[in-house]
Design a protein around this motif. Structure first.
Motif, PDB file in Angstrom:
ATOM      1  N   GLU A  49       0.833  -1.199   0.000  1.00 41.84           N
ATOM      2  CA  GLU A  49       0.000   0.000   0.000  1.00 41.84           C
ATOM      3  C   GLU A  49       0.874   1.257   0.000  1.00 41.84           C
ATOM      4  N   ARG A  50       1.991   1.131   0.739  1.00 46.38           N
ATOM      5  CA  ARG A  50       2.887   2.281   0.811  1.00 46.38           C
ATOM      6  C   ARG A  50       3.423   2.627  -0.572  1.00 46.38           C
ATOM      7  N   THR A  51       3.565   1.599  -1.437  1.00 46.32           N
ATOM      8  CA  THR A  51       4.057   1.882  -2.793  1.00 46.32           C
ATOM      9  C   THR A  51       2.926   2.235  -3.720  1.00 46.32           C
ATOM     10  N   GLY A  52       1.708   2.413  -3.191  1.00 47.98           N
ATOM     11  CA  GLY A  52       0.611   2.939  -3.984  1.00 47.98           C
ATOM     12  C   GLY A  52      -0.408   1.959  -4.483  1.00 47.98           C
ATOM     13  N   ALA A  53      -0.323   0.661  -4.060  1.00 46.93           N
ATOM     14  CA  ALA A  53      -1.325  -0.313  -4.513  1.00 46.93           C
ATOM     15  C   ALA A  53      -2.631  -0.106  -3.754  1.00 46.93           C
ATOM     16  N   THR A  54      -3.753  -0.474  -4.375  1.00 45.23           N
ATOM     17  CA  THR A  54      -5.029  -0.415  -3.667  1.00 45.23           C
ATOM     18  C   THR A  54      -5.000  -1.499  -2.598  1.00 45.23           C
ATOM     19  N   PRO A  55      -5.763  -1.318  -1.502  1.00 33.85           N
ATOM     20  CA  PRO A  55      -5.728  -2.313  -0.410  1.00 33.85           C
ATOM     21  C   PRO A  55      -6.005  -3.732  -0.890  1.00 33.85           C
ATOM     22  N   SER A  56      -6.984  -3.913  -1.784  1.00 36.21           N
ATOM     23  CA  SER A  56      -7.311  -5.290  -2.188  1.00 36.21           C
ATOM     24  C   SER A  56      -6.200  -5.882  -3.045  1.00 36.21           C
ATOM     25  N   ASP A  57      -5.624  -5.053  -3.911  1.00 33.81           N
ATOM     26  CA  ASP A  57      -4.492  -5.517  -4.719  1.00 33.81           C
ATOM     27  C   ASP A  57      -3.325  -5.905  -3.826  1.00 33.81           C
ATOM     28  N   ALA A  58      -3.087  -5.048  -2.853  1.00 33.32           N
ATOM     29  CA  ALA A  58      -1.972  -5.286  -1.932  1.00 33.32           C
ATOM     30  C   ALA A  58      -2.158  -6.625  -1.235  1.00 33.32           C
ATOM     31  N   ARG A  59      -3.375  -6.867  -0.815  1.00 32.39           N
ATOM     32  CA  ARG A  59      -3.675  -8.091  -0.086  1.00 32.39           C
ATOM     33  C   ARG A  59      -3.411  -9.325  -0.968  1.00 32.39           C
TER      34      ARG A  59
END
Lengths: 902, 110
Positions: free
Chosen positions: A40-50
């Motif tokens: 998320e810190r690198t800018g991904a959406t929460p669901s993508d990050a997950r």
């Protein structure tokens, strides 16, 4: 970390699985959270990050599976989990579980029974004996001039010298079997197996008496001995109701007064498996109890009463040492008394352990081995059948679990893990089946306890750790081979699902097909065997044996046991005939030295007058009283029977009148009239031949039963035949049991100490002759029936599954116009092809196997084609029936539904 | 194939993990990130390989695990070297150096 810590860790692992799982869960969740945060810190959406976080873990469940394997005890743990899973599956599908477990149970039962039998016969010590490990059987083996085995008998004097200074044995007790009568006032006399034994017999056996004591040394020392007796538990109960009260009581043994001093424990039945010993007498009472003239054998050195001994090894002495010491001592005896003991110069000392079977001479093992072989063959066939069937069931169920397996495999379960789960299923089923089989055996063994197998002894099926271990191991092994091997074999092709779970797999199919063919073939050969024997029994029942055995009571009687000489015996018989004949229950009664199917008939050599002795022919001879022919309803073709006076005439050196059987008349005189002709009985060369006048010709009988030939018989007056045991026959108008009771009463009213024993009716004698065939045919029949049932279930499963597999194909065919008939035929064809192969193999198998029962057949050859044809027809019918249900189901589907569902 | 690469790593993974936690206790994700960093993104260890390795090393008594709070206040399991782990690491390092030196010589000489 020391090994102690590790061990502690391992134990805590096993017991703290839940904690391990909880911690692992939390740790992995933390990992995912951290990874997702970074994304998320690198800018991904929460669901993508997950999602990417999950990917970086390589699948949560797979990761867990791998991690679990690391734990010590993980293997054990997953075994338990597999077992739990298997149990849940079995419980969810109880019909499968019950079918499989019962199949294995029925398959293992014969194995268990056989193992139990073999255990009793070959391995288990005689029950009631303590410290059986130290017991040995001892014989002094010598041979007579012709080379036949003729064991040396050990006299009391020799025995005393032999034991003097002997260190290897702490005891050596002779024993010798026989029979005797026993009676207490107010109760009919009984005929029982008896053992004459040396006084320390029970001490050597380490027997704890149920009541009373062992024999005392002085009771077996005085010439003539002391009239004391030890009774078996059952006999003591029969006579006195309560074994504890037996010691001190008086009984009549062979008409002589004896005092009871002890009662053996209930489980002890003597050392010989083929005799139910119920009475023990000191060896020194032998001549007295048998009414033989005082033979001073107790003072003699050369010959004695005993040729079989049971000994107890001293501690730390082995068989070789004991044998060596006995041999030296025996040679010393021979040197000290060269004349009387010359046979001990060469005697070979036999010292061996004989658990189970017999401590006596002779070898009943042979007969038992035959019986055991039959059971084993049936057992192995049935176990194979059961295993093939369970293999089939598993394949069938495997097809249904395909989806579940695919799911587990997709969730990261390794192939090994799946295979393990499958093997767990199989082992569990086999183990449960084996346990049920054992229970069955135990239960049936209890039912059969005490049944006597003819000439083999008591049927005992002791289930101990040996039998249980063998049976459970056997069932699991067979289960694994049939259920597991195909899986292993087929899974070697690779891929994540096992072939066992892919019924469509061609290899799996081939295995199943051959299992089915095997089942059908085995069932067919069992069926053929059972049918051949059933036909034999039917043929035997239909055979004309020459007389009507129904309603004829019988009994064996032997007054000489009680000290009667021949003249007194004849008086007794005559009195018995008069008294029994006067009762309303008895229509006709006779006494004879032989009786068809009950007692052996002695033989003599006859010839025509003036002919050479060499031309004499051996014929059966039977000493009878006047009503013998009347009792058996045996017609006299010409002439007459003996008068009562002739029958009981005192023996002199003339032959007196004779009656010949029809076949003997034909043999001697051809078609000419036999009446008033003369037959010569050829005796030993030293004695003059006897001339006999024929007064009658009797119809033929088959003396040895329905399977035997018509027998030439020479009937002589009872009083002129050597008197041994005789048989009393009584025909009644009612049931033979009434006549039996009348006979017993009549005998008891003359001398209550003389027992009537043996078979109680002629029908019983005939049944006994058929018993062997009946046992074999019912065992085979039962096994064949089970086999057929299993084959039918297996085939049903196979066909049903094919239908499931080919549903799409059938739907398409129906959709383009195929009728239900063609679908039905397509399904049936598969079943019939298998049946055809199975029948072919089965016929070849039967032709080989039925040779083994050839000697048991009567009126049918083992290759009788119609037997094979009808067995094959029956099998084919069952095949069609079993496959009809799924086939019909296939024709009932709606093709549109099927195709849409895809 | 993935399986093959894992096999290659299998023997050395334990060594790398021990080496990574040599200086300070780290949690699972930390170890993964540290390896990623020092190899400049060349070695991204899958959790499915890492955790079994961690458990195995803990079981062998080479690593000790302790639940602690992270800088960001999360609870995580931190792994650190035990005395036995240090000894093992020393041995392995020596072996590794000797081996890579030998290989480097062979590579340089041919």
């Amino acid at each position: 970390m020391g090994w102690l810590d590790r061990a502690r860790k391992a134990v805590s692992d096993i017991f703290n699985r839940d904690r391990f799982e909880r911690e692992m869960d939390e740790e992995l969740r933390g990992f995912l959270d951290l990874a997702a945060e970074d994304r998320e810190r690198t800018g991904a959406t929460p669901s993508d990050a997950r999602r990417t976080a999950r990917l970086s873990l390589g699948g949560v469940e797979a990761c867990k599976e791998n991690a679990r394997d690391v734990r010590v005890g993980a293997a054990l743990d997953s075994l338990a989990r597999d077992a739990g899973f298997s149990i849940r599956l079995l419980r969810r599908n109880p019909s499968f579980a019950i079918a499989a477990i019962l199949t294995i149970a029925l398959g293992t039962f014969p194995l268990a029974a056989t193992a139990g039998l073999a255990n009793a016969v070959f391995f288990r010590p005689a029950p009631g004996v303590t410290g059986a490990d130290g017991l040995v059987h001892v014989e002094f083996v010598t041979h007579d001039e012709t080379g036949d085995r003729d064991n040396a008998r050990l006299s009391y004097l020799n025995h005393a010298d032999l034991m003097n200074g002997l260190r290897g044995l702490t005891g050596l007790a002779g024993h010798s079997g026989g029979s005797a009568s026993i009676a207490v006032p107010g109760m009919g006399a009984l005929h029982v197996d008896v053992n004459f034994v040396m006084h320390d017999y029970f001490r050597v056996l380490g027997m704890r008496m149920a009541a009373g004591r062992h024999f005392a040394p002085e009771e077996d020392r005085e010439p003539g001995g002391t009239p004391v007796v030890i009774l078996g538990h059952m006999l003591a109960t029969t006579l006195f109701g309560n074994p504890e009260g037996a010691p001190g009581r008086s009984v009549q043994v062979n008409g002589l007064d004896f005092t009871v001093v002890g009662v053996t424990p209930p489980e002890f039945r003597g050392l010989q498996n083929d005799h139910y010993s119920q009475m023990w007498l000191p060896g020194s009472t032998s001549s007295y109890a048998r009414h033989v003239p005082r033979d001073r054998w107790d003072r003699r050195r050369g010959s004695g009463l005993f040729e079989s001994f049971v000994g107890r090894l001293a501690p730390n002495v082995d068989l070789q040492q004991a044998r060596a010491e006995l041999t030296v001592a025996t040679r010393a005896l021979a040197d000290a008394y060269p004349a009387e003991n010359r046979h001990f110069h060469t005697a070979e000392i036999l010292v061996e352990r004989r658990p189970g079977m017999s401590f006596a001479g002779g070898n009943p093992r042979k007969k038992v081995t035959l019986m055991v072989t039959l059971f084993v063959s049936a057992g192995v066939l049935l176990l194979l059948l059961a295993a093939a069937n369970v293999g089939n069931l598993l394949f069938f169920r495997g097809a249904r679990r395909r989806d579940e397996m695919a799911l587990r495999s997709a969730l990261g379960a390794s192939r090994w893990r799946l295979l393990r789960a499958h093997l767990m299923d199989v082992s569990l089923i086999s183990l449960l089946g084996g346990a049920v089989g054992l229970l069955l055996t135990f239960w049936i063994g209890r039912l059969l306890e005490g049944i006597v197998i003819p000439e083999a002894g008591f049927l005992r099926l002791p289930i101990d750790w040996r039998v249980a271990g063998l049976v459970l191991a056997g069932s699991v092994l067979v289960g694994l081979v049939f259920g597991g091997a195909p899986a292993l074999f087929a899974s070697s092709g690779g891929g994540l699902t096992l072939a066992v779970h892919r019924a469509g797999n061609r290899r799996g199919r081939r295995i199943r097909d051959s299992l089915t063919v095997m089942q059908l073939a085995i069932s067919l050969s069992l069926l053929v065997g059972a049918m051949l024997l059933l036909v034999t029994i039917r043929n035997l029942v239909r055979v004309d044996i020459g007389f009507d055995p129904a309603r004829i009571a019988s009994a064996t009687i032997f007054p000489r046991d009680n000290g009667y000489d021949d003249a007194r015996s004849l008086v007794f018989y005559r009195e018995l005939l008069d008294r029994a004949g006067a009762t309303p229950a008895v229509a006709a009664v006779s006494v004879s030295t032989g009786a068809p199917m009950i007692s052996g008939i002695s033989r003599t050599r006859v010839q025509l007058p003036g002919r050479d002795r060499e031309q004499a022919i051996a014929v059966a001879t039977n000493g009878v009283t006047s009503d013998y022919f009347d009792v058996l309803s045996l017609p006299l073709l010409t002439g007459r029977s003996f008068s009562q006076g002739e029958a009981f005439g005192p023996p002199d050196d003339t032959c007196g009148p004779v009656v010949v059987s029809e076949s003997l008349a034909r043999l001697l005189f051809g078609t000419s009239n036999a009446l008033e002709r003369v037959v010569v009985i050829a005796r030993s060369p030293r004695r003059a031949p006897m001339e006999c006048r024929v007064v009658g010709v009797a119809a033929d009988v088959r003396g040895d039963g329905p399977g035997a030939e018509w027998e030439p018989i020479l009937y002589r007056p009872l009083g002129r035949s050597g008197l041994l045991r005789v048989t009393v026959l009584a025909r009644s108008d009612g049931p033979p049991s009434l006549a039996s009771a009348a006979l017993r009463e009549a005998a008891a009213s003359i001398d209550p100490a003389i027992p009537l024993y043996g078979r109680t009716s002629l029908t019983e004698g005939i049944e006994f002759q058929m018993a062997g065939r009946r046992i074999i045919s019912s065992v085979l029949g039962l096994v064949a029936l089970l086999g057929l049932l299993m084959a039918a279930v297996g085939l049903y499963g196979l066909v049903a599954e094919t239908v499931v597999d080919r549903t799409r194909e059938f739907a398409v065919r129906m959709a383009i116009g195929a009728g239900p008939r063609s679908i039905l035929m397509a399904v049936l064809r598969q079943a019939l092809v298998l049946a055809g192969i199975g029948i072919g193999v089965g016929i070849a198998l039967s032709a080989g196997l039925s040779r083994t029962i050839r000697s048991q057949l009567f009126g049918v050859t083992e290759m009788a084609p119609w037997v094979y044809l009808s067995a094959a027809g029956l099998l084919a019918a069952i095949v069609v029936l079993a496959s009809l249900a799924p086939a019909v189901r296939a024709t009932r589907m709606n093709p549109v539904d099927v195709l849409r569902a895809d | 194939m993935a399986g093959k690469r894992n096999d290659l790593l299998y023997g050395t993974l334990d060594f790398l993990v021990l080496r990574t936690v040599r200086l300070e206790p780290l949690h699972g994700y930390g170890i993964k990130q540290r390896l990623l960093q020092v190899t400049q993104g060349a070695l991204d260890i899958n959790g499915g390989s890492l955790f079994p390795a961690l458990y195995r090393l803990e079981r062998q008594g080479l690593l000790a695990a302790k639940w602690r709070e992270t800088d960001t206040g999360r609870r995580a399991k931190f792994y650190s070297l035990t005395a036995a782990g240090r000894r093992r690491l020393k041995d392995e390092t020596r072996t590794w150096e000797r081996a890579s030196e030998t290989i480097a010589r062979v590579v340089a000489a041919t």
